[in-house]
Motif scaffolding. Structure first.
Motif, mmCIF file in Angstrom:
data_model
loop_
_atom_site.group_PDB
_atom_site.id
_atom_site.type_symbol
_atom_site.label_atom_id
_atom_site.label_comp_id
_atom_site.label_asym_id
_atom_site.label_seq_id
_atom_site.Cartn_x
_atom_site.Cartn_y
_atom_site.Cartn_z
ATOM 1 N N PHE A 658 -15.638 9.711 -39.922
ATOM 2 C CA PHE A 658 -14.849 8.900 -40.831
ATOM 3 C C PHE A 658 -13.486 9.556 -40.987
ATOM 4 N N THR A 659 -12.692 9.078 -41.913
ATOM 5 C CA THR A 659 -11.315 9.545 -42.023
ATOM 6 C C THR A 659 -11.240 11.047 -42.262
ATOM 7 N N GLY A 660 -12.168 11.595 -43.041
ATOM 8 C CA GLY A 660 -12.148 13.030 -43.300
ATOM 9 C C GLY A 660 -12.285 13.835 -42.027
ATOM 10 N N TRP A 661 -13.178 13.415 -41.127
ATOM 11 C CA TRP A 661 -13.337 14.117 -39.857
ATOM 12 C C TRP A 661 -12.047 14.062 -39.057
ATOM 13 N N ARG A 662 -11.341 12.953 -39.118
ATOM 14 C CA ARG A 662 -10.095 12.823 -38.356
ATOM 15 C C ARG A 662 -9.054 13.837 -38.828
ATOM 16 N N PHE A 663 -8.945 14.032 -40.130
ATOM 17 C CA PHE A 663 -7.975 15.005 -40.616
ATOM 18 C C PHE A 663 -8.386 16.423 -40.247
ATOM 19 N N LEU A 664 -9.668 16.713 -40.283
ATOM 20 C CA LEU A 664 -10.148 18.023 -39.842
ATOM 21 C C LEU A 664 -9.803 18.230 -38.368
ATOM 22 N N ILE A 666 -7.486 16.679 -36.629
ATOM 23 C CA ILE A 666 -6.023 16.765 -36.486
ATOM 24 C C ILE A 666 -5.554 18.183 -36.789
ATOM 25 N N GLY A 667 -6.094 18.791 -37.843
ATOM 26 C CA GLY A 667 -5.720 20.163 -38.171
ATOM 27 C C GLY A 667 -6.036 21.118 -37.044
ATOM 28 N N GLU A 738 -2.981 14.568 -26.588
ATOM 29 C CA GLU A 738 -3.756 13.335 -26.357
ATOM 30 C C GLU A 738 -4.719 13.088 -27.511
ATOM 31 N N ARG A 739 -5.397 14.147 -27.950
ATOM 32 C CA ARG A 739 -6.324 13.995 -29.062
ATOM 33 C C ARG A 739 -5.579 13.653 -30.353
ATOM 34 N N LEU A 740 -4.432 14.276 -30.572
ATOM 35 C CA LEU A 740 -3.642 13.968 -31.757
ATOM 36 C C LEU A 740 -3.173 12.516 -31.742
ATOM 37 N N LYS A 741 -2.754 12.047 -30.580
ATOM 38 C CA LYS A 741 -2.306 10.647 -30.484
ATOM 39 C C LYS A 741 -3.448 9.701 -30.835
ATOM 40 N N ALA A 742 -4.654 10.010 -30.363
ATOM 41 C CA ALA A 742 -5.806 9.139 -30.634
ATOM 42 C C ALA A 742 -6.188 9.175 -32.107
ATOM 43 N N GLU A 743 -6.267 10.378 -32.694
ATOM 44 C CA GLU A 743 -6.726 10.492 -34.073
ATOM 45 C C GLU A 743 -5.681 9.988 -35.070
#
Length: 803
Positions: A658-664, A666-667, A738-743
């Motif tokens: 969920f969104t929380g995992w995405r911010f983790l 991204i960090g 690439e991962r940052l662009k996706a998340e």
């Protein structure tokens, strides 16, 4: 007293009974045995089961319960002259057993009391007839800091002042239960009661399974459903308001939030807009319909209540006044905890409900009345005397409450003079003689004083009583030592039936329908802490990899002045990493920061995740000062890498996407991109020392891949190609982009559908620019600039989602 050397059913001798040396205190009711020293009915089979296990096995089982609590990270915070300290939860391993029939009587008395308190609060903050008719002294109410004038005349949006209450009970020498104190402000301990149950049943699972003990989960399920029902009516969400991680019971706040699936917020997460209470989320402002507050009401709103509060939300009182949010419990409900009010409850019960209290309060006299003051002064040697407006229990050592019999002649004379001068400021109470319950000490059972805390929750069907709660048990025979801050212990409470009981859980019944709901919006503060958690963990891993590469070479050469090692020392120094110390303080600080960030969002962490993170912290602190440079440090860094990989894998494999995992995520990707770019710039620059490229491949965990990919032509360009531009290498800069662009592309859109956020535009441009580069383009200055540009992405994210 029960005798030893009894025999089992099969004729084999039983070890001496635990009751053989148990000595109840004369003149005090013992919960386990009667006046003849024989086990009470609820305890008989329990004691037999303990005897079958024997003292040695019991000790092993109780150690298992303690280990569970340590593994789960259960703690409470103690404040003393040394400051704030976290202490392990002090479990008293032997539960307090109460028969179902007796529990029904206790429950009926407490439901009556809760209804009475609801009626009193409705009157005091409404028509005020109790004061008008002289039943309650106006001066006592007006002087109480718990009486909040800004909410006078405000009717709660849901129609009720009280939703969760707790009562402290003690059994007197006459065998009756008495109410020692009331908890209506923000009752704590319900979550600890759950943990007590889990830990105790870990130790005594077979005994618990055979006895008909009422479960606790149904109580929490009914209260959760009641809160959700209230929120549904208001069109908002349910949230728990906590003072934050420095609060003494923060662990419980996070545990309850995780257990019930409720959002845990701090005051800064909230704002009032248009008269509505809103939570700041990464999707924008979202309404809160029910706020279960775990902080004292006076701190809830610095605009209308305490202006020095830094943990409240400005405008909260106005939102409550408009009826757009329901507070659980209502602001001002802490008034019912006032010690002196106990003296007026019997008459109020008769006036409002026409009945006597089923469970009497501890005898209390308010010295603001002439006759009562005279009685206290005449009997001061048998009294406990303290502040009339105190909300502490009389046997808790608050420094201001005095036991008359313990005072010297001079001290007693001084106290009498103060009462005569300011009677309204004092209340006298009967000295408490608590019943005792057994504790397991050095292989034996010994009696200790205990009080019982019972919880009630409001549901659409009325009050529901938790079938248990927890008992506070003294570490010594001193009744003041049952308080946690004084070294007291907490025991589980088993309500035992003589027939099978329903095995309730939080889960819906098979016949009930269900809907799959997406996780709620993520608070901005939680998103920020998740991002920094990812960054700190990744920064720690990069530092550990660099340090391991350094110490491997130091062990091989024993020459810290060789050019490559000197270059690494110079490179790391600006980041606070002093490699002269095998375990640099900068690395310890980074891991401590990761623990701090995780602690801010404890409700979003699984017990396994928290245990793994704490293990990382404990390990690095254990290594500090004990590990020598070279081989020792190399092995220590290898251990740290394994643990870091284990923690990251645990989150990656088990965390809901969920969104929380995405911010983790991204960090993590931001930090890995920054660190790889910086290290590449250093170790692939013109004039880099011999061996720098090999070290870079080792730091980038790409030695074997490089050998396979470039078996013939190996050099600066191949290292940059693999660690900067290879989209399939999870350590490369391009992979991170690439991962940052996706998340980032999956984050909530704040500018409306179809609009790219500034961060999304930046990462797209950066990703495209790097994707078309050649290794020859990646000069040291280009890599340094790239690290800066990746870091700037965080600023754009923070501006959009964390503000």
């Amino acid at each position: 007293m029960a005798k030893g050397n009894q025999k089992r059913a099969g004729g084999r001798p039983r070890a001496q009974s635990l009751l053989a040396h148990y000595r109840p205190i004369e003149g005090v009711v013992d919960e386990m045995v009667d006046a003849a020293g024989l086990p009470r009915p609820a305890w008989r089979s329990f004691i037999e089961a303990l005897d079958d296990l024997g003292a040695e096995k019991l000790g092993q089982r109780f150690a298992r319960a303690d280990q569970y609590l340590r593994d789960a990270g259960v703690y409470y915070r103690v404040y003393d002259r040394a400051g704030a300290n976290e202490r392990e939860w002090p479990l008293a391993h032997v539960p307090l057993l109460i028969e179902e029939r007796e529990w029904a009587e206790i429950s009926a008395g407490l439901v009556q009391r809760a209804d009475l308190f609801e009626a009193i609060l409705a009157d005091v903050y409404g028509p005020n007839r109790l004061v008008e008719q002289g039943i309650l002294p106006a001066g006592l109410i007006a002087a109480s800091p718990e009486y909040l004038r800004p909410v006078a005349g405000v009717r709660p949006a849901n129609g009720h002042f009280l939703h969760m209450v707790a009562f402290e009970l003690g059994r007197g020498p006459d065998g009756r239960w008495w109410v020692l104190g009331d908890r209506t402000q923000a009752p704590s301990g319900a979550g600890f009661a759950l943990e007590n149950r889990v830990a105790t049943t870990r130790a005594l699972s077979d005994i618990y399974g055979e006895m008909h003990v009422h479960r606790l989960a149904g109580f929490f399920r009914r209260f959760r459903d009641a809160l959700n029902g209230m929120a549904k009516e208001s069109g908002g969400r349910v949230a728990i308001l906590t003072p934050g991680p420095l609060n003494e019971t923060y662990y419980e706040h996070a545990y309850i939030a995780r257990y019930l699936g409720i959002m845990l917020l701090e005051g800064e997460d909230l704002t009032v807009s248009g008269g509505k209470l809103m939570v700041r989320t990464v999707s924008g402002l979202m309404p809160i319909g029910v706020l279960w507050r775990r902080l004292d009401a006076a701190f809830a709103d610095p605009l209308e209540l305490r202006p020095d509060s830094h943990i409240g939300t400005p405008g909260l009182v106005e939102a409550i006044r408009r009826g757009t949010v329901s507070a659980v419990n209502a602001l001002g409900s802490g008034l019912m905890e006032t010690r002196a009010l106990l003296s007026f409850l019997p008459r109020i019960a008769r006036e409002l409900h026409g009945e006597d209290l089923k469970l009497p309060s501890i005898a209390t006299w308010w010295c603001g009345q002439e006759a009562e003051r005279a009685h206290v002064l005449a009997n001061i040697e048998r009294m406990v005397v303290g502040p009339a407006l105190s909300t502490r229990l009389s046997f808790e050592d608050d420094g201001a409450t005095k036991l008359g019999s313990a005072l010297s002649v001079g001290e007693r004379a001084e106290l009498i003079a103060r009462i005569e001068q300011d009677g309204a400021g004092f209340a006298g109470q009967e000295a408490v003689t608590l019943s005792t319950t057994p504790v397991f000490i050095d292989g034996k059972l010994e009696p200790r004083p205990a009080s019982l805390r019972v919880y009630l929750a409001r549901t659409p069907e009325g009050w529901t009583v938790m079938p248990g709660g927890f008992a506070r048990v003294g570490f010594s025979l001193d009744p003041t030592a049952i308080a946690m801050q004084r070294g007291g212990q907490a025991a589980d409470v088993w309500v035992v039936s003589d027939r099978p009981v329903e095995r309730e859980t939080l889960l819906p019944q098979e016949h009930e329908g269900f809907t799959r709901t997406m996780p709620g919006s993520l608070p901005s503060r939680a998103a920020e802490n998740l991002t920094w958690l990812g960054r700190y963990i990744e920064r720690s891993e990069d530092t550990v990899r660099v340090l391991r590469a350094y110490h491997v070479r130091l062990a091989e050469t024993s020459d810290p002045e060789m050019p490559l090692l000197a270059d690494i020392r110079y490179y790391l120094e600006p980041f606070g990493i002093e490699v002269d110390s095998a375990i640099p303080s900068g690395l310890i600080d980074t891991l401590d920061s990761a623990v701090y960030s995780a602690g801010q969002i404890r409700d979003r962490f699984s017990p396994d995740g928290w245990l793994a993170l704490k293990d990382l912290s404990k390990t690095i602190h254990r290594f500090a000062g004990t590990v020598a440079p070279g081989d020792d440090a190399t092995r220590a860094m290898t251990v740290m890498l394994r643990k870091l990989a284990g923690f990251s894998g645990l989150l990656h494999e088990n965390m809901y996407r969920f969104t929380g995992w995405r911010f983790l995520e991204i960090g993590r990707r931001l930090e890995r991109g920054i660190q790889i770019a910086r290290t590449l710039a250093r170790l692939t620059r013109n004039g880099a020392p011999d061996g720098a490229l090999d070290m870079m491949l080792e730091i980038g965990d790409s030695v074997m891949t490089h050998r396979r990919q470039y078996p013939v032509q190996a050099g600066r360009r191949t290292v940059i190609d693999l660690l900067a531009l290879d989209p399939l290498n999870p350590r490369s800069i391009l992979f991170q982009l690439e991962r940052l662009k996706a998340e980032i592309g999956m984050l909530p859109s704040l500018g409306g559908e179809g609009h790219m956020s500034p961060a999304a535009k930046e990462i797209l441009q950066l990703n495209t620019a790097i994707a078309v580069m050649e290794p020859s383009d990646m000069k040291a200055e280009v890599l340094d600039d790239l690290a800066t540009e990746i870091g700037n992405l965080y600023s754009s994210l923070a501006k959009a989602y964390f503000g």
